[in-house]
Design a protein around this motif. Structure first.
Motif, mmCIF file in Angstrom:
data_model
loop_
_atom_site.group_PDB
_atom_site.id
_atom_site.type_symbol
_atom_site.label_atom_id
_atom_site.label_comp_id
_atom_site.label_asym_id
_atom_site.label_seq_id
_atom_site.Cartn_x
_atom_site.Cartn_y
_atom_site.Cartn_z
ATOM 1 N N HIS A 83 139.906 -18.094 14.218
ATOM 2 C CA HIS A 83 139.462 -16.419 13.362
ATOM 3 C C HIS A 83 138.297 -16.052 13.792
ATOM 4 N N HIS A 138 130.252 -9.930 6.874
ATOM 5 C CA HIS A 138 130.687 -9.229 6.293
ATOM 6 C C HIS A 138 131.290 -10.484 4.583
ATOM 7 N N ASP A 144 137.177 -15.081 4.374
ATOM 8 C CA ASP A 144 137.402 -15.536 5.806
ATOM 9 C C ASP A 144 136.383 -15.388 7.058
ATOM 10 N N HIS A 145 134.791 -14.661 6.853
ATOM 11 C CA HIS A 145 134.049 -14.725 6.945
ATOM 12 C C HIS A 145 132.665 -15.461 6.829
ATOM 13 N N ASP A 199 135.555 -6.906 11.444
ATOM 14 C CA ASP A 199 137.226 -7.066 11.120
ATOM 15 C C ASP A 199 137.035 -5.093 11.608
ATOM 16 N N HIS A 231 140.481 -13.463 15.261
ATOM 17 C CA HIS A 231 140.750 -12.702 14.141
ATOM 18 C C HIS A 231 142.548 -13.228 14.167
HETATM 19 ZN ZN LIG Z 1 138.885 -11.236 8.220
#
Ligand SMILES: [Zn+2]
Length: 236
Positions: free
Chosen positions: A17, A65, A69-70, A150, A202
Protein backbone atom coordinates in the motif's frame (compact mmCIF):
# COMPACT_ATOMS: atom_id res chain seq x y z
CA UNK A 1 27.96 5.33 3.03
CA UNK A 2 28.42 7.01 -0.32
CA UNK A 3 29.40 5.92 -3.81
CA UNK A 4 32.13 7.38 -6.09
CA UNK A 5 29.84 10.21 -7.17
CA UNK A 6 29.57 11.44 -3.58
CA UNK A 7 25.91 10.49 -3.44
CA UNK A 8 24.67 8.70 -0.39
CA UNK A 9 22.57 5.59 -0.48
CA UNK A 10 18.90 5.48 0.41
CA UNK A 11 17.34 2.22 1.55
CA UNK A 12 13.72 1.78 0.64
CA UNK A 13 11.51 -1.03 1.95
CA UNK A 14 7.91 -1.23 0.69
CA UNK A 15 5.52 -2.78 3.20
CA UNK A 16 2.61 -2.71 0.73
CA UNK A 17 0.00 0.00 0.00
CA UNK A 18 1.48 3.45 0.86
CA UNK A 19 3.71 2.19 3.71
CA UNK A 20 7.48 2.55 3.31
CA UNK A 21 10.50 2.35 5.59
CA UNK A 22 13.21 4.67 4.29
CA UNK A 23 16.74 4.85 5.69
CA UNK A 24 19.08 7.71 4.83
CA UNK A 25 22.82 7.26 4.39
CA UNK A 26 23.22 8.81 7.85
CA UNK A 27 20.95 6.17 9.41
CA UNK A 28 17.79 8.28 9.82
CA UNK A 29 14.81 5.93 9.60
CA UNK A 30 11.58 7.39 8.23
CA UNK A 31 8.42 5.31 8.42
CA UNK A 32 5.70 6.65 6.10
CA UNK A 33 1.96 5.84 6.21
CA UNK A 34 2.07 2.87 8.59
CA UNK A 35 -0.86 0.62 7.69
CA UNK A 36 0.87 -2.62 8.54
CA UNK A 37 -0.80 -4.96 11.07
CA UNK A 38 -4.01 -5.40 9.06
CA UNK A 39 -2.50 -4.72 5.64
CA UNK A 40 -3.48 -7.76 3.55
CA UNK A 41 -0.28 -7.65 1.46
CA UNK A 42 2.34 -6.98 4.15
CA UNK A 43 4.45 -10.13 4.70
CA UNK A 44 3.64 -11.77 8.08
CA UNK A 45 7.03 -11.21 9.80
CA UNK A 46 6.85 -7.49 9.01
CA UNK A 47 3.36 -7.20 10.56
CA UNK A 48 4.82 -7.69 14.07
CA UNK A 49 4.88 -4.14 15.38
CA UNK A 50 7.21 -5.15 18.25
CA UNK A 51 10.08 -4.87 15.77
CA UNK A 52 9.68 -1.10 15.96
CA UNK A 53 10.88 -1.20 19.59
CA UNK A 54 14.37 -2.29 18.58
CA UNK A 55 15.83 -3.28 15.22
CA UNK A 56 13.45 -1.23 13.09
CA UNK A 57 12.94 1.66 15.52
CA UNK A 58 11.99 4.67 13.38
CA UNK A 59 13.53 8.11 13.84
CA UNK A 60 10.21 9.57 12.75
CA UNK A 61 6.75 8.47 11.55
CA UNK A 62 5.17 10.49 8.71
CA UNK A 63 1.42 10.25 8.06
CA UNK A 64 -0.03 11.78 4.88
CA UNK A 65 -3.66 11.84 6.09
CA UNK A 66 -6.06 10.37 8.60
CA UNK A 67 -7.55 7.49 6.58
CA UNK A 68 -6.92 4.09 8.13
CA UNK A 69 -5.05 2.76 5.11
CA UNK A 70 -2.35 5.37 5.91
CA UNK A 71 -2.54 6.01 9.64
CA UNK A 72 -3.81 2.78 11.26
CA UNK A 73 -0.68 1.84 13.23
CA UNK A 74 0.88 5.28 13.69
CA UNK A 75 -0.12 5.78 17.32
CA UNK A 76 0.80 2.27 18.43
CA UNK A 77 4.22 2.47 16.75
CA UNK A 78 4.77 5.94 18.25
CA UNK A 79 4.06 4.47 21.71
CA UNK A 80 6.28 1.41 21.11
CA UNK A 81 9.22 3.31 19.64
CA UNK A 82 9.01 6.76 21.20
CA UNK A 83 9.36 8.19 17.67
CA UNK A 84 7.76 11.54 16.86
CA UNK A 85 4.87 11.75 14.37
CA UNK A 86 4.89 14.26 11.49
CA UNK A 87 1.60 15.12 9.82
CA UNK A 88 -1.03 17.81 9.47
CA UNK A 89 -1.13 19.73 12.74
CA UNK A 90 -4.83 19.13 13.52
CA UNK A 91 -4.51 15.38 13.10
CA UNK A 92 -1.21 15.02 14.97
CA UNK A 93 -2.53 17.11 17.90
CA UNK A 94 -5.60 14.87 18.16
CA UNK A 95 -3.41 11.78 18.72
CA UNK A 96 -2.72 12.96 22.28
CA UNK A 97 1.01 12.20 22.21
CA UNK A 98 3.56 14.12 24.29
CA UNK A 99 4.74 17.47 22.93
CA UNK A 100 8.13 15.90 22.07
CA UNK A 101 6.39 13.30 19.91
CA UNK A 102 3.89 15.67 18.27
CA UNK A 103 5.48 17.16 15.18
CA UNK A 104 2.47 18.70 13.52
CA UNK A 105 3.07 21.02 10.59
CA UNK A 106 1.34 22.55 7.62
CA UNK A 107 1.77 22.77 3.85
CA UNK A 108 5.09 24.42 3.00
CA UNK A 109 6.55 23.53 6.38
CA UNK A 110 9.89 21.80 6.96
CA UNK A 111 10.83 19.60 9.92
CA UNK A 112 14.42 18.51 10.52
CA UNK A 113 15.02 14.90 11.69
CA UNK A 114 18.58 13.52 11.96
CA UNK A 115 20.34 14.10 8.64
CA UNK A 116 17.14 14.69 6.64
CA UNK A 117 14.53 17.43 6.25
CA UNK A 118 10.89 16.52 5.84
CA UNK A 119 8.88 19.00 3.72
CA UNK A 120 5.06 18.98 3.78
CA UNK A 121 3.57 19.43 0.30
CA UNK A 122 -0.02 19.66 -0.98
CA UNK A 123 -2.17 16.73 -2.09
CA UNK A 124 -5.66 16.64 -3.56
CA UNK A 125 -7.71 14.09 -1.59
CA UNK A 126 -9.85 14.12 1.60
CA UNK A 127 -9.28 13.43 5.31
CA UNK A 128 -11.01 13.37 8.71
CA UNK A 129 -8.56 15.91 10.15
CA UNK A 130 -6.82 18.77 8.37
CA UNK A 131 -5.70 18.77 4.74
CA UNK A 132 -4.19 15.74 3.06
CA UNK A 133 -0.49 16.12 2.28
CA UNK A 134 2.48 14.49 0.60
CA UNK A 135 6.09 14.51 1.80
CA UNK A 136 9.39 15.48 0.24
CA UNK A 137 12.35 14.02 2.12
CA UNK A 138 15.56 15.97 1.52
CA UNK A 139 18.73 13.94 2.08
CA UNK A 140 22.20 15.18 3.09
CA UNK A 141 23.57 14.62 -0.44
CA UNK A 142 20.95 17.01 -1.86
CA UNK A 143 18.75 14.32 -3.37
CA UNK A 144 15.04 14.35 -2.63
CA UNK A 145 12.31 11.72 -2.38
CA UNK A 146 8.64 12.60 -2.95
CA UNK A 147 5.90 10.41 -1.40
CA UNK A 148 2.73 11.67 -3.06
CA UNK A 149 0.20 10.56 -0.44
CA UNK A 150 -3.15 9.88 -2.07
CA UNK A 151 -3.18 12.80 -4.47
CA UNK A 152 -4.79 13.02 -7.88
CA UNK A 153 -2.64 14.60 -10.62
CA UNK A 154 -2.62 18.37 -9.94
CA UNK A 155 -0.99 21.47 -11.37
CA UNK A 156 0.72 22.09 -8.00
CA UNK A 157 3.00 19.22 -9.02
CA UNK A 158 4.79 21.69 -11.30
CA UNK A 159 5.63 23.74 -8.21
CA UNK A 160 6.71 20.67 -6.23
CA UNK A 161 9.11 19.94 -9.12
CA UNK A 162 10.32 23.54 -9.28
CA UNK A 163 10.94 23.80 -5.55
CA UNK A 164 12.17 20.29 -4.71
CA UNK A 165 13.27 18.51 -7.96
CA UNK A 166 12.38 15.01 -6.67
CA UNK A 167 14.98 12.38 -7.64
CA UNK A 168 12.90 9.49 -6.32
CA UNK A 169 9.09 9.48 -6.49
CA UNK A 170 6.81 7.05 -4.66
CA UNK A 171 3.55 7.64 -6.50
CA UNK A 172 0.04 6.65 -5.71
CA UNK A 173 -1.29 4.59 -8.63
CA UNK A 174 -4.19 2.93 -6.89
CA UNK A 175 -7.14 3.62 -9.16
CA UNK A 176 -10.55 2.25 -8.18
CA UNK A 177 -13.00 4.63 -6.46
CA UNK A 178 -10.41 6.36 -4.26
CA UNK A 179 -7.33 7.60 -6.11
CA UNK A 180 -5.82 8.32 -9.51
CA UNK A 181 -5.46 5.40 -11.91
CA UNK A 182 -2.07 3.93 -12.89
CA UNK A 183 -2.42 5.65 -16.30
CA UNK A 184 -2.97 9.05 -14.73
CA UNK A 185 -0.11 8.42 -12.28
CA UNK A 186 2.19 7.69 -15.23
CA UNK A 187 0.97 10.87 -16.95
CA UNK A 188 1.72 12.93 -13.82
CA UNK A 189 5.29 11.60 -13.73
CA UNK A 190 5.90 12.48 -17.38
CA UNK A 191 4.16 15.82 -17.32
CA UNK A 192 5.60 17.29 -14.14
CA UNK A 193 8.68 15.41 -12.94
CA UNK A 194 12.14 14.31 -13.97
CA UNK A 195 13.16 11.72 -11.36
CA UNK A 196 15.61 8.85 -11.84
CA UNK A 197 13.44 6.36 -9.93
CA UNK A 198 9.64 6.02 -9.81
CA UNK A 199 8.02 3.49 -7.48
CA UNK A 200 4.24 3.08 -7.98
CA UNK A 201 2.29 2.22 -4.79
CA UNK A 202 -1.22 1.99 -3.27
CA UNK A 203 -2.34 -0.80 -5.66
CA UNK A 204 -3.15 -4.53 -5.39
CA UNK A 205 -4.00 -4.24 -1.67
CA UNK A 206 -7.75 -4.71 -2.02
CA UNK A 207 -9.93 -6.12 -4.83
CA UNK A 208 -11.45 -2.74 -5.81
CA UNK A 209 -8.15 -1.02 -6.64
CA UNK A 210 -5.66 -1.43 -9.50
CA UNK A 211 -3.79 -4.69 -9.97
CA UNK A 212 -0.04 -5.08 -10.42
CA UNK A 213 -0.66 -6.02 -14.07
CA UNK A 214 -2.50 -2.73 -14.66
CA UNK A 215 0.35 -0.80 -13.04
CA UNK A 216 2.95 -2.67 -15.14
CA UNK A 217 0.99 -1.84 -18.30
CA UNK A 218 0.67 1.86 -17.45
CA UNK A 219 4.42 2.19 -16.73
CA UNK A 220 5.65 -0.28 -19.38
CA UNK A 221 7.39 2.37 -21.49
CA UNK A 222 8.96 4.20 -18.54
CA UNK A 223 12.39 2.71 -17.79
CA UNK A 224 12.56 4.71 -14.54
CA UNK A 225 9.66 2.76 -13.02
CA UNK A 226 10.56 0.15 -10.43
CA UNK A 227 7.78 -2.30 -9.60
CA UNK A 228 8.42 -3.55 -6.06
CA UNK A 229 6.91 -6.45 -4.11
CA UNK A 230 5.61 -5.88 -0.56
CA UNK A 231 8.48 -6.62 1.84
CA UNK A 232 11.15 -5.95 -0.78
CA UNK A 233 14.08 -3.59 -0.12
CA UNK A 234 15.85 -1.52 -2.78
CA UNK A 235 18.90 0.70 -2.46
CA UNK A 236 18.77 3.82 -4.60
ZN1 LIG B 1 -5.29 5.60 0.60
Amino acid sequence: MSDESGKGTVKLRWLGHAAFEIESSGGTKILIDPFIKDNPVTPEPLKKLDRYKNADKPSVICVSHSHGDHSADAKEIAKLSGAPVIGMIEWVSALGLSSEQSKGGNIGGEIRVGDVSVHLVPATHSTDGGSPIGFVIEFADGRTLYHTGDTWIMSDMALIEEVHHPDIVLTCAGGGPYTQSPTVAALAMNKFFNPSVIVPMHYATFPVIATEAEVRTAFARDSRAVIMKPGETKTV
